[in-house]
Write an enzyme that holds these catalytic residues in place. Structure first.
Site, short mmCIF file in Angstrom:
data_model
loop_
_atom_site.label_atom_id
_atom_site.label_comp_id
_atom_site.label_asym_id
_atom_site.label_seq_id
_atom_site.Cartn_x
_atom_site.Cartn_y
_atom_site.Cartn_z
N TRP A 89 36.83 37.42 32.38
CA TRP A 89 37.17 36.93 31.03
C TRP A 89 36.60 35.54 30.79
O TRP A 89 36.59 35.06 29.65
CB TRP A 89 38.68 36.94 30.81
N ASP A 90 36.13 34.91 31.84
CA ASP A 90 35.49 33.60 31.73
C ASP A 90 34.45 33.59 30.60
O ASP A 90 34.34 32.63 29.84
CB ASP A 90 34.77 33.22 33.03
N GLU B 222 47.78 33.33 37.29
CA GLU B 222 47.71 34.33 38.36
C GLU B 222 48.66 34.04 39.52
O GLU B 222 48.65 34.77 40.52
CB GLU B 222 46.27 34.46 38.84
N LYS C 213 49.20 28.35 37.86
CA LYS C 213 47.86 28.09 38.39
C LYS C 213 46.98 27.42 37.34
O LYS C 213 46.23 26.50 37.63
CB LYS C 213 47.23 29.41 38.84
#
Length: 782
Positions: A354-355, A497, A611
């Site tokens: 998805w970056d 995550e 995160k």
């Protein structure tokens, strides 16, 4: 090793990324951040002479292969063409010794050339000056140029240089190639042809050397062929004051090249060899000049990004981002996406995440829509794999893979990862199974591209189908909850995550809702405006049936709401019930993932620690869904609990800090994002570049400090420059027209280059213009 970012002077000021000393224990930093590329291929910048611990990578975009049936598909590490065995009086060159002075390795971003120079003293006391130059051409995507120059400074020396094509390489031990064929034509032109073992892609490497000492050419090298290697060795005497030079031109082609479509192997290799011979006739300097012109035309004059800052590092960091955005993007081929490490390292096996959609694609949408279109077409081609994944999981529509390789392959995420610090057992990687928000992320990116570019042809051919089929997935993914009397999305991983198997991750639910709502809107519009395209998609996707489900479910999707007490939105159903601990140690960490030295992932599931940005990225991209008061309350709640263990995180938090008028924190987070790769931490980039962070740097500058957003198809700019920035200049494409923007502390100037009408909102005031707009920025606005 010491990184230097202030070596550029004159015309090279703020263009040079350099290291001023060398350590063979810290090789990865410069290898990655100084990597070269052109989107077709990426070359990690290992030194010519070899060292233990080096990583010599050459990747060609889109050439995925499985080393065996038990492995996931990855970009194979192609043959090494940069290594040289250099011996002076029989002693192998080793610059890690104390006998090396004036050492500089530098990447000149302006011309995308890597240089390295130093003086080395042999064990017998002879001083030798060496200089190496290297580039990967943006003019001819298949060309790698190298040049070595040596001068005997104090006494005569005996020199031996061995160079060629070395396919004795692997991906961390995994071998992807058959041995192939090796030839040398006319004692000059080296050819290696090899094939990947599973995908059966032919690679053709051709290289030629031009060596001379003084003005005497060396035409009789010693030729050596061994298993997976072809080398030529040039030997000569170099007298005091005399110079030796070696030019090496290499071409790389594969059978995946679109220009080779329909050709047999012999035709491909003949054409590749002809390309090499033509390049060899030009020579290094001529090829470099064409390459530098291409960089000026395709990058620097096109994007026109300029920052006048009291901290000159800001300008260098911005150029560094543009450089790597260029070298990572396979602009030449719509069948290929951008890898999480670009083409700079083996991290994540060359897979796309998805970056791309959320962190990298916005740059291309606004700055180079043709590349954005290509990257989204890659996702369209990926519908085949997305449909396979949905069906195998019992869902309808298109469920995009968390990790994508070749578009039709489907899910490529690995199943097992790090060792659990508590149990000692290997941890299962759940992202490929339950991190599902990427499906909505792709649909969101399609919508964003359409709103900014007005590219109706793309929507008719590709975009509508992506949006409709992803919405079909979400409708089938929803689960009815009797207690809530709403549809939920259970057992997922959100952007954070560190929280696995959660129910109703806010980011996932809101984006799924957005995806379905968008499909409903386009169903109605397309049916009325283009019945031919609608009918075709209706037959394929059963849209008349889907719209009934969307209507029935859209208003019943559970969307977590702000608490009446403190306005905090729960990240998921249980986040706010978890233990709160002191995270100071991890917020101040010098490198990421230190929390895993104290906690297992299972333990982190029971702590309020994130995160990376989760709710924050929701507030950023769907900002009109929440009030400013809600954003402030949640930023204050979640930012202290976010330890930014992902490079994706800092840019989002920086943009929101700027939105919420905390400019000092916004700049601090921006600088931290820049320093993920450019900072003093020498191990951060070993596995490759942090491409999402690179895209995030541009977003902070333009979407953050310049305050530019697209809202429902309308353009807005609310500039809030850092206190030490005096001017910001950039360009964007808006509805097919180039806008050039200049922002100072007290003025916004926007020029419509094609003199087409533009509507722009600045701090709540709507402006319409068709050439130039000047807005006085009142002190209160900033």
């Amino acid at each position: 090793m010491v990184m230097k970012y202030d070596l550029g002077t004159g015309d090279d000021k703020n263009w040079i990324v350099a290291e001023s000393s060398f350590s063979k224990n810290l090789l990865g930093k410069a290898e990655a951040i100084m990597s070269l590329g052109n989107g077709y291929m990426g070359l990690r910048s290992a030194t010519e002479e070899p060292y233990v611990g080096e990583v010599r990578n050459l990747f060609v975009a889109g050439t995925f292969n499985k080393s065996d049936n038990l492995e996931v598909s990855e970009l194979p590490n192609a043959a090494d063409v940069t290594r040289m065995d250099i011996r002076i009086d029989g002693e192998r060159l080793d610059v890690s010794s104390s006998r090396t002075v004036d050492y500089i390795r530098a990447l000149n971003l302006k011309v995308a050339e890597l240089t390295r120079s130093f003086v080395w003293t042999t064990s017998s006391g002879k001083d030798v000056a060496l200089k190496f130059r290297r580039f990967v051409s943006l003019d001819n995507l298949h060309v790698i140029g190298m040049k070595m120059e040596l001068e005997a400074l104090t006494e005569a020396i005996e020199l031996s240089v061995e160079s060629g094509v070395n396919a004795q390489v692997s991906n961390s031990g995994s071998q992807h190639f058959y041995e192939g064929e090796k030839r040398i034509y006319d004692k000059k032109y080296v050819e290696m042809v090899t094939k990947t073992v599973e995908s059966e892609i032919d690679f053709m490497f051709h290289t030629v050397h031009h060596a001379k000492v003084g003005e005497i050419e060396l035409n009789q090298p010693f030729m050596r062929m061994d298993r997976r290697i072809i080398n030529l060795t040039y030997k000569c005497s170099v007298t005091k004051g005399q110079k030796f030079s070696l030019e090496k031109i290499t071409t790389v082609h594969t059978s995946r090249d679109q220009s080779f479509a329909g050709m047999i192997l012999q035709e491909m290799r003949d054409q590749a060899l002809s390309t090499l011979k033509a390049c060899a006739a030009e020579g290094y300097d001529s090829l470099l000049q064409k390459h530098a012109i291409a960089w000026e035309r395709k990058v620097w004059s096109l994007y026109k990004l300029n920052i006048e800052s009291d901290n000159e590092f800001d300008m260098l960091a911005a150029r560094f981002a543009l450089y790597h955005l260029t070298v990572m993007a396979p602009a030449h081929d719509e069948r290929m996406g951008i890898a999480a490490k670009g083409l700079s390292g083996e991290g994540y096996q060359g897979h796309s995440f998805w970056d791309t959609e959320m962190f990298i694609l916005p740059f291309f949408i606004y700055s180079n829509p043709e590349v954005a279109r290509s990257l989204l077409t890659y996702r369209y081609l990926g519908l085949e794999g997305a449909r396979k994944k949905a069906e195998s999981n019992g869902y309808e529509g298109a469920m995009y893979p968390w990790e994508a390789a070749w578009p039709s392959d489907g899910e490529m995420a690995q199943e097992w990862g790090r060792v659990d610090i508590v149990t000692g057992k290997q941890t299962k990687i759940w992202t490929g199974f339950i991190e599902q928000h990427i499906t909505a992320d792709v649909a969101f990116a399609v919508w964003q591209y359409y709103m900014v570019t007005a590219d109706q042809a793309f929507m008719d051919m590709y975009g509508y189908e992506i949006i409709f089929d992803t919405a079909r997935f979400w409708a089938s993914r929803l689960e009815w909850n009797d207690n809530k009397q709403q549809y939920c999305i259970n057992d997922v991983i959100g952007p954070d995550e560190y929280k696995e198997h959660v129910d109703n991750n806010a980011f996932t639910n809101y984006f799924a809702h957005f995806n379905m709502e968008l499909a409903m809107k386009y169903y109605k519009e397309l049916k009325e405006s283009n019945p031919e395209v609608f009918q075709k998609l209706n037959e394929t996707l059963k849209l008349d049936q889907a719209i009934t489900e969307w209507h029935d479910r859209i208003d019943k999707i559970y969307l977590p709401q702000p608490s009446d007490k403190d306005l905090v939105v729960p990240q998921d159903d249980t986040y706010l019930t978890k233990e709160i601990i002191d995270l100071t140690k991890y917020k101040n960490q010098s490198h990421v993932n230190t929390i895993f030295e104290d906690y297992s992932l299972e333990q982190l599931s029971d702590i309020q620690v994130s995160k990376q940005a989760d709710l924050m990225i929701l507030f950023y991209w769907l900002e009109d869904k929440f009030s400013k008061e809600v954003k402030i309350a949640n930023y204050n709640y979640y930012e202290p609990k976010t330890i930014h263990d992902s490079s994706l995180s800092l840019s989002t938090h920086s943009i929101l800090a700027n939105d919420l008028n905390d400019q000092p924190l916004a700049y601090q987070l921006f600088k931290q994002a820049c320093e993920i790769d450019l900072g003093p931490e020498m191990k951060s980039s070993d596995l490759g570049m942090h491409t999402a962070s690179i895209g995030g740097i541009w977003q902070v500058i333009v979407m953050g400090f310049a305050g530019m957003r697209m809202m429902h198809g309308e353009l807005r700019m609310n500039p809030k420059l850092p206190a030490h920035w005096n001017k910001l200049e950039f360009m964007v494409n808006w509805k097919g027209q180039r806008l050039e923007v200049v922002i100072t502390k007290d003025q916004l100037l926007v020029t419509a280059m094609d003199r087409k009408p533009v509507k722009l909102e600045v701090y709540g005031t709507e402006y319409r213009f068709d050439h130039m707009l000047t807005v006085c920025l009142a002190e209160g606005d900033n």
